[in-house]
Design a protein around this motif. Structure first.
Motif, PDB file in Angstrom:
ATOM      1  N   ALA A  15       0.832  -1.196   0.000  1.00  0.00           N
ATOM      2  CA  ALA A  15       0.000   0.000   0.000  1.00  0.00           C
ATOM      3  C   ALA A  15       0.868   1.248   0.000  1.00  0.00           C
ATOM      4  CB  ALA A  15      -0.926  -0.010   1.193  1.00  0.00           C
ATOM      5  N   VAL A  16       1.924   1.228   0.809  1.00  0.00           N
ATOM      6  CA  VAL A  16       2.832   2.390   0.871  1.00  0.00           C
ATOM      7  C   VAL A  16       3.493   2.566  -0.483  1.00  0.00           C
ATOM      8  CG1 VAL A  16       4.976   3.236   1.917  1.00  0.00           C
ATOM      9  CG2 VAL A  16       3.200   2.289   3.341  1.00  0.00           C
ATOM     10  N   LEU A  17       3.922   1.449  -1.064  1.00  0.00           N
ATOM     11  CA  LEU A  17       4.565   1.541  -2.374  1.00  0.00           C
ATOM     12  C   LEU A  17       3.565   2.051  -3.413  1.00  0.00           C
ATOM     13  CD1 LEU A  17       6.825  -1.638  -2.508  1.00  0.00           C
ATOM     14  CD2 LEU A  17       7.557   0.738  -2.444  1.00  0.00           C
ATOM     15  N   ALA A  18       2.331   1.583  -3.311  1.00  0.00           N
ATOM     16  CA  ALA A  18       1.311   2.024  -4.251  1.00  0.00           C
ATOM     17  C   ALA A  18       1.044   3.514  -4.075  1.00  0.00           C
ATOM     18  CB  ALA A  18       0.035   1.221  -4.047  1.00  0.00           C
ATOM     19  N   ILE A  19       0.969   3.945  -2.799  1.00  0.00           N
ATOM     20  CA  ILE A  19       0.742   5.371  -2.528  1.00  0.00           C
ATOM     21  C   ILE A  19       1.947   6.171  -2.984  1.00  0.00           C
ATOM     22  CG2 ILE A  19       0.460   7.069  -0.709  1.00  0.00           C
ATOM     23  CD1 ILE A  19      -1.252   5.016   0.774  1.00  0.00           C
ATOM     24  N   ALA A  20       3.143   5.651  -2.693  1.00  0.00           N
ATOM     25  CA  ALA A  20       4.361   6.342  -3.104  1.00  0.00           C
ATOM     26  C   ALA A  20       4.429   6.391  -4.612  1.00  0.00           C
ATOM     27  CB  ALA A  20       5.592   5.647  -2.528  1.00  0.00           C
ATOM     28  N   GLY A  21       4.097   5.263  -5.262  1.00  0.00           N
ATOM     29  CA  GLY A  21       4.102   5.226  -6.724  1.00  0.00           C
ATOM     30  C   GLY A  21       3.092   6.201  -7.296  1.00  0.00           C
ATOM     31  N   ALA A  22       1.899   6.227  -6.643  1.00  0.00           N
ATOM     32  CA  ALA A  22       0.878   7.160  -7.095  1.00  0.00           C
ATOM     33  C   ALA A  22       1.352   8.594  -6.891  1.00  0.00           C
ATOM     34  CB  ALA A  22      -0.418   6.925  -6.369  1.00  0.00           C
ATOM     35  N   ALA A  23       2.001   8.861  -5.758  1.00  0.00           N
ATOM     36  CA  ALA A  23       2.504  10.203  -5.475  1.00  0.00           C
ATOM     37  C   ALA A  23       3.580  10.573  -6.484  1.00  0.00           C
ATOM     38  CB  ALA A  23       3.049  10.280  -4.057  1.00  0.00           C
ATOM     39  N   VAL A  24       4.510   9.608  -6.747  1.00  0.00           N
ATOM     40  CA  VAL A  24       5.581   9.871  -7.720  1.00  0.00           C
ATOM     41  C   VAL A  24       4.944  10.078  -9.089  1.00  0.00           C
ATOM     42  CG1 VAL A  24       7.564   8.826  -8.903  1.00  0.00           C
ATOM     43  CG2 VAL A  24       7.406   8.731  -6.429  1.00  0.00           C
ATOM     44  N   GLY A  25       3.971   9.249  -9.437  1.00  0.00           N
ATOM     45  CA  GLY A  25       3.291   9.381 -10.724  1.00  0.00           C
ATOM     46  C   GLY A  25       2.594  10.721 -10.831  1.00  0.00           C
ATOM     47  N   LEU A  26       1.934  11.126  -9.716  1.00  0.00           N
ATOM     48  CA  LEU A  26       1.263  12.417  -9.701  1.00  0.00           C
ATOM     49  C   LEU A  26       2.271  13.542  -9.837  1.00  0.00           C
ATOM     50  CD1 LEU A  26      -1.380  13.974  -9.395  1.00  0.00           C
ATOM     51  CD2 LEU A  26      -1.049  13.880  -6.924  1.00  0.00           C
ATOM     52  N   GLN A  27       3.368  13.390  -9.098  1.00  0.00           N
ATOM     53  CA  GLN A  27       4.408  14.414  -9.175  1.00  0.00           C
ATOM     54  C   GLN A  27       4.989  14.447 -10.589  1.00  0.00           C
ATOM     55  OE1 GLN A  27       8.025  13.683  -7.034  1.00  0.00           O
ATOM     56  NE2 GLN A  27       8.692  15.813  -7.205  1.00  0.00           N
TER      57      GLN A  27
END
Length: 181
Positions: A15-27
């Motif tokens: 979940a953290v990786l998914a959130i981090a990935g989503a955050a990185v993707g968003l960024q």
């Protein structure tokens, strides 16, 4: 079965990786959008700069054409100035020549007028002498005594006057020869 905590851990990491990935993707999406905005702005600036450059090029071409026209006009004006200078010099030459010719004609005219006056006087005296000689001849033919002394004196004066007239005519001819060479 593994304890619930242990099973949760990979789920939390996922979940953290998914959130981090989503955050990185968003960024990354925001960075990409920012770069895209910059690219669009730069393209607009480039297009604007290109348009200004083309307008400036047209202005330069117009100035170059105007300069070429001006150079042609200056060349034509310089040629006309040279022509006018030549015309002025010719006019001055004509004026000088005309002045010399006028002076020559005045001098020649004076010499001819003097010769004509002298010749007129000679002719007048010759007619007078001829008339006196005919009268004397007729009187002598009628039996009168004629004194030829006055006739001889008139003949001598008339001869002198006619010689002066010949000299005046020769002088006028010499003046004409000298002036008209």
């Amino acid at each position: 079965m593994p304890p619930p905590r242990a099973r949760r851990w990979p789920l939390v990491v996922g979940a953290v990786l998914a959130i981090a990935g989503a955050a990185v993707g968003l960024q990354q999406r925001q960075v990409a959008a920012s770069w895209q905005e910059r690219a669009v702005a730069i393209e607009e600036e480039r297009d604007d700069a290109r348009a200004r450059g083309e307008a400036f090029q047209r202005q330069l071409e117009e100035v170059a054409d105007a300069l070429a026209t001006s150079e042609t006009d200056v060349g034509a004006l310089e040629e006309r100035v040279r022509e006018l200078a030549d015309e002025k010099a010719q006019a001055e030459d004509v004026a000088t020549t005309t002045g010399v010719e006028r002076d020559t004609l005045v001098e020649l005219s004076g010499a001819i007028a003097g010769a004509v006056t002298a010749l007129d006087g000679c002719v007048d005296q010759l007619f007078d002498l001829l008339g006196d000689a005919i009268d004397a001849f007729n009187r002598q033919g009628a039996g009168e005594t004629v004194d030829v002394g006055p006739l001889n004196a008139d003949r001598t004066a008339t001869t002198a006057r006619c010689n002066d007239a010949r000299q005046a005519a020769a002088s006028a001819a010499a003046t004409a020869d000298r002036l008209l060479r």
